[in-house]
Design a protein around this motif. Structure first.
Motif, PDB file in Angstrom:
ATOM      1  N   MET A 187       0.829  -1.205   0.000  1.00  0.00           N
ATOM      2  CA  MET A 187       0.000   0.000   0.000  1.00  0.00           C
ATOM      3  C   MET A 187       0.861   1.252   0.000  1.00  0.00           C
ATOM      4  SD  MET A 187      -1.323   0.596   3.886  1.00  0.00           S
ATOM      5  CE  MET A 187      -1.517   2.360   3.668  1.00  0.00           C
ATOM      6  N   ALA A 188       0.248   2.342  -0.338  1.00  0.00           N
ATOM      7  CA  ALA A 188       0.999   3.594  -0.366  1.00  0.00           C
ATOM      8  C   ALA A 188       1.270   4.061   1.061  1.00  0.00           C
ATOM      9  CB  ALA A 188       0.200   4.657  -1.109  1.00  0.00           C
ATOM     10  N   VAL A 189       2.460   4.434   1.312  1.00  0.00           N
ATOM     11  CA  VAL A 189       2.775   4.966   2.635  1.00  0.00           C
ATOM     12  C   VAL A 189       3.436   6.330   2.498  1.00  0.00           C
ATOM     13  CG1 VAL A 189       2.985   2.800   3.883  1.00  0.00           C
ATOM     14  CG2 VAL A 189       4.921   3.658   2.593  1.00  0.00           C
ATOM     15  N   ALA A 190       3.345   7.073   3.544  1.00  0.00           N
ATOM     16  CA  ALA A 190       3.832   8.447   3.505  1.00  0.00           C
ATOM     17  C   ALA A 190       5.349   8.506   3.285  1.00  0.00           C
ATOM     18  CB  ALA A 190       3.466   9.168   4.786  1.00  0.00           C
ATOM     19  N   GLN A 191       6.075   7.718   4.087  1.00  0.00           N
ATOM     20  CA  GLN A 191       7.525   7.766   3.947  1.00  0.00           C
ATOM     21  C   GLN A 191       8.016   6.413   3.457  1.00  0.00           C
ATOM     22  OE1 GLN A 191       6.416   8.327   7.844  1.00  0.00           O
ATOM     23  NE2 GLN A 191       8.401   9.248   8.272  1.00  0.00           N
ATOM     24  N   ARG A 192       8.920   6.454   2.526  1.00  0.00           N
ATOM     25  CA  ARG A 192       9.544   5.211   2.095  1.00  0.00           C
ATOM     26  C   ARG A 192      11.039   5.305   2.314  1.00  0.00           C
ATOM     27  NH1 ARG A 192       8.414   0.786  -0.682  1.00  0.00           N
ATOM     28  NH2 ARG A 192       6.232   0.359  -1.056  1.00  0.00           N
ATOM     29  N   GLY A 193      11.711   4.202   2.087  1.00  0.00           N
ATOM     30  CA  GLY A 193      13.155   4.234   2.243  1.00  0.00           C
ATOM     31  C   GLY A 193      13.567   4.420   3.688  1.00  0.00           C
ATOM     32  N   THR A 194      14.662   5.086   3.900  1.00  0.00           N
ATOM     33  CA  THR A 194      15.224   5.313   5.229  1.00  0.00           C
ATOM     34  C   THR A 194      15.066   4.090   6.120  1.00  0.00           C
ATOM     35  OG1 THR A 194      13.202   6.324   6.093  1.00  0.00           O
ATOM     36  CG2 THR A 194      14.863   7.803   5.159  1.00  0.00           C
ATOM     37  N   ALA A 195      15.497   2.958   5.590  1.00  0.00           N
ATOM     38  CA  ALA A 195      15.333   1.706   6.320  1.00  0.00           C
ATOM     39  C   ALA A 195      16.041   1.744   7.671  1.00  0.00           C
ATOM     40  CB  ALA A 195      15.876   0.545   5.493  1.00  0.00           C
ATOM     41  N   ASN A 196      17.049   2.559   7.769  1.00  0.00           N
ATOM     42  CA  ASN A 196      17.822   2.611   9.005  1.00  0.00           C
ATOM     43  C   ASN A 196      16.974   2.869  10.231  1.00  0.00           C
ATOM     44  OD1 ASN A 196      20.182   2.007   7.825  1.00  0.00           O
ATOM     45  ND2 ASN A 196      20.923   4.118   7.651  1.00  0.00           N
ATOM     46  N   ASN A 197      15.984   3.714  10.059  1.00  0.00           N
ATOM     47  CA  ASN A 197      15.120   4.022  11.194  1.00  0.00           C
ATOM     48  C   ASN A 197      14.274   2.830  11.617  1.00  0.00           C
ATOM     49  OD1 ASN A 197      16.078   6.603  11.028  1.00  0.00           O
ATOM     50  ND2 ASN A 197      14.414   7.261   9.661  1.00  0.00           N
ATOM     51  N   TYR A 198      14.086   1.921  10.707  1.00  0.00           N
ATOM     52  CA  TYR A 198      13.162   0.828  10.962  1.00  0.00           C
ATOM     53  C   TYR A 198      13.859  -0.498  11.195  1.00  0.00           C
ATOM     54  CZ  TYR A 198       9.985   4.392   9.494  1.00  0.00           C
ATOM     55  OH  TYR A 198       9.293   5.562   9.415  1.00  0.00           O
ATOM     56  N   LEU A 199      15.173  -0.477  11.090  1.00  0.00           N
ATOM     57  CA  LEU A 199      15.949  -1.683  11.378  1.00  0.00           C
ATOM     58  C   LEU A 199      17.045  -1.315  12.371  1.00  0.00           C
ATOM     59  CD1 LEU A 199      16.855  -4.608  10.909  1.00  0.00           C
ATOM     60  CD2 LEU A 199      18.079  -3.834   8.880  1.00  0.00           C
ATOM     61  N   GLN A 200      16.901  -1.814  13.586  1.00  0.00           N
ATOM     62  CA  GLN A 200      17.887  -1.527  14.623  1.00  0.00           C
ATOM     63  C   GLN A 200      18.700  -2.785  14.892  1.00  0.00           C
ATOM     64  OE1 GLN A 200      18.298   1.508  16.045  1.00  0.00           O
ATOM     65  NE2 GLN A 200      16.614   2.368  14.828  1.00  0.00           N
ATOM     66  N   ARG A 201      20.010  -2.632  14.851  1.00  0.00           N
ATOM     67  CA  ARG A 201      20.866  -3.776  15.139  1.00  0.00           C
ATOM     68  C   ARG A 201      21.640  -3.532  16.428  1.00  0.00           C
ATOM     69  NH1 ARG A 201      21.848  -2.284   9.832  1.00  0.00           N
ATOM     70  NH2 ARG A 201      21.398  -3.805   8.189  1.00  0.00           N
ATOM     71  N   ALA A 202      21.790  -4.573  17.210  1.00  0.00           N
ATOM     72  CA  ALA A 202      22.621  -4.499  18.406  1.00  0.00           C
ATOM     73  C   ALA A 202      23.403  -5.791  18.522  1.00  0.00           C
ATOM     74  CB  ALA A 202      21.762  -4.293  19.647  1.00  0.00           C
ATOM     75  N   PRO A 203      24.681  -5.716  18.868  1.00  0.00           N
ATOM     76  CA  PRO A 203      25.470  -6.942  18.958  1.00  0.00           C
ATOM     77  C   PRO A 203      25.077  -7.796  20.159  1.00  0.00           C
ATOM     78  CG  PRO A 203      26.787  -5.039  19.592  1.00  0.00           C
ATOM     79  CD  PRO A 203      25.472  -4.511  19.127  1.00  0.00           C
ATOM     80  N   SER A 204      24.528  -7.143  21.187  1.00  0.00           N
ATOM     81  CA  SER A 204      24.316  -7.838  22.445  1.00  0.00           C
ATOM     82  C   SER A 204      23.071  -7.256  23.116  1.00  0.00           C
ATOM     83  CB  SER A 204      25.559  -7.617  23.315  1.00  0.00           C
ATOM     84  OG  SER A 204      25.453  -8.317  24.516  1.00  0.00           O
TER      85      SER A 204
END
Lengths: 121, 257
Positions: A1-18
């Motif tokens: 579906m159409a969404v307001a913001q696309r891209g900027t995956a960084n905000n939506y994928l958080q990585r932590a080693p531990s």
């Protein structure tokens, strides 16, 4: 579906080693990994209490009221009409529009930035 | 109580962190559970990472949990480790050999082989509640209608309508969660050797993936693609690579002594 913001995956994928929080640490090491005879295990009384705050979804009165409130709180005008028309058929559209009118009337000031300003005009 | 971290008597209760191949056990210069020094206990080709426990009643603290994990992470950074669950204690180091390493040797060796070159990635997928609630309202004319009605009524008068609305929203959300969870699981599973699911509660997906080192980039790219495609409705939190505790299990029942 159409969404307001696309891209900027960084905000939506958080990585932590531990894991950082205690609950996350527990979820990695408590009851995961090799376990032998329970009677020799250190009693972990108290730890259970921490893990129990894990949210359990029960279809209860409270849950329903909470969702009803959350939906009513929604500022539906925020993303404009594009997504709505994509999703809903004609019959649905008129109903949704009705709901949108309601939303406008109850708009509280200071809601989210430019989008809500647009809707007030 | 005074503890002597340097030389523990042979009969001291022994806390076990995990098992490694004897040849690959690193020096672990860390405090373990109850503040005792961690050391290897070697038996043939296997080595357990252990520390002695002071006698008497023990109270586990937050730092003990963190230390357990840190010891495993340290070992995992160097070589393959089969993690033990928090709280595994045997009566002595001899008992570690006689009651754990010896009778379980074959299984432990098989686990070491299976986990070799793999890490555990814990993935949690959650909704941005407002974005998804909006989808739910827009997709179901009845919800939109109920919403409109209840907004016009005061608390008392609107109670049963609000219950109806909430129930319908809860059901729609549950359906969406299951659907999204399934799709994401399917996409990530392709890059994983194994998966351990957890009860997601109000999350979309909560799972540990066992990922081979050479697949970790593929796995990460898939995560990125999902995050990109699903923004802003979904958020993905990934922790790891971790010692693969969720995949270290011995056959139940065979243990009997």
């Amino acid at each position: 579906m159409a969404v307001a913001q696309r891209g900027t995956a960084n905000n939506y994928l958080q990585r932590a080693p531990s894991p950082s929080g205690l609950a996350d640490v527990l979820s990695v090491i408590l009851d995961k990994g090799i376990v032998i005879d329970a009677f020799v295990r250190i009693s972990v009384i108290g730890i259970e209490l921490i893990t129990i705050d894990a949210r359990i979804v029960i279809a209860s009165v409270d849950t329903y009221l909470r969702f009803a409130e959350a939906v009513n709180r929604l500022d539906l005008t925020e993303t404009g009409g594009a997504g709505i028309q994509d999703l809903a058929g004609d019959g649905a559209k008129s109903k949704t529009q009705g709901a949108l009118e309601g939303a406008k009337e109850k708009l509280t000031p200071g809601n989210k930035d430019k989008e809500s300003e647009k809707s007030k005009s | 109580m005074t503890t002597s971290p340097t030389k523990a008597p042979a009969t001291a209760a022994t806390y076990v962190y995990g098992v490694m191949a004897a040849g690959s056990i690193p020096a672990i210069d860390l405090d373990g559970v109850a503040g005792a020094r961690v050391h290897p206990f070697v038996d043939g080709h296997l080595a357990a990472i252990v520390s002695s426990l002071p006698s008497g009643e023990l109270r586990m603290r937050r730092s003990d949990l963190v230390n357990h994990l840190r010891v495993l992470e340290h070992a995992f950074a160097e070589a393959t480790v089969v993690p033990c669950a928090f709280g595994m204690v045997l009566m002595s180091e001899e008992a570690v050999r006689d009651e754990f390493l010896e009778p379980r040797r074959e299984e432990l060796v098989a686990l070491l082989q299976r986990l070799d070159g793999h890490g555990q990635l814990n993935v949690r997928v959650t909704y941005d509640q407002d974005v998804v609630l909006q989808e739910v309202v827009e997709a179901d004319p009845m919800i939109a209608h109920l919403r409109e009605q209840t907004r016009a009524l005061d608390e008392e008068a609107g109670y049963s309508l609000r219950m109806q609305l909430g129930e319908r929203v809860a059901t729609a959300l549950q359906y969406a969660r299951e659907h999204d969870g399934e799709v994401i699981l399917e996409r990530l599973e392709k890059h994983a050797a194994d998966v351990a699911l957890e009860e997601p509660g109000e999350d979309v997906l909560k799972a540990s993936f066992l990922v081979a080192d050479q697949k970790s980039e593929d796995f990460d790219r898939e995560l990125e693609r999902i995050a990109e495609e699903q923004a802003p409705r979904l958020r993905l939190d990934v922790v790891g690579p971790l010692p693969p505790a969720a995949f270290a299990t011995l056959e139940q029942g065979a243990w009997d002594s």
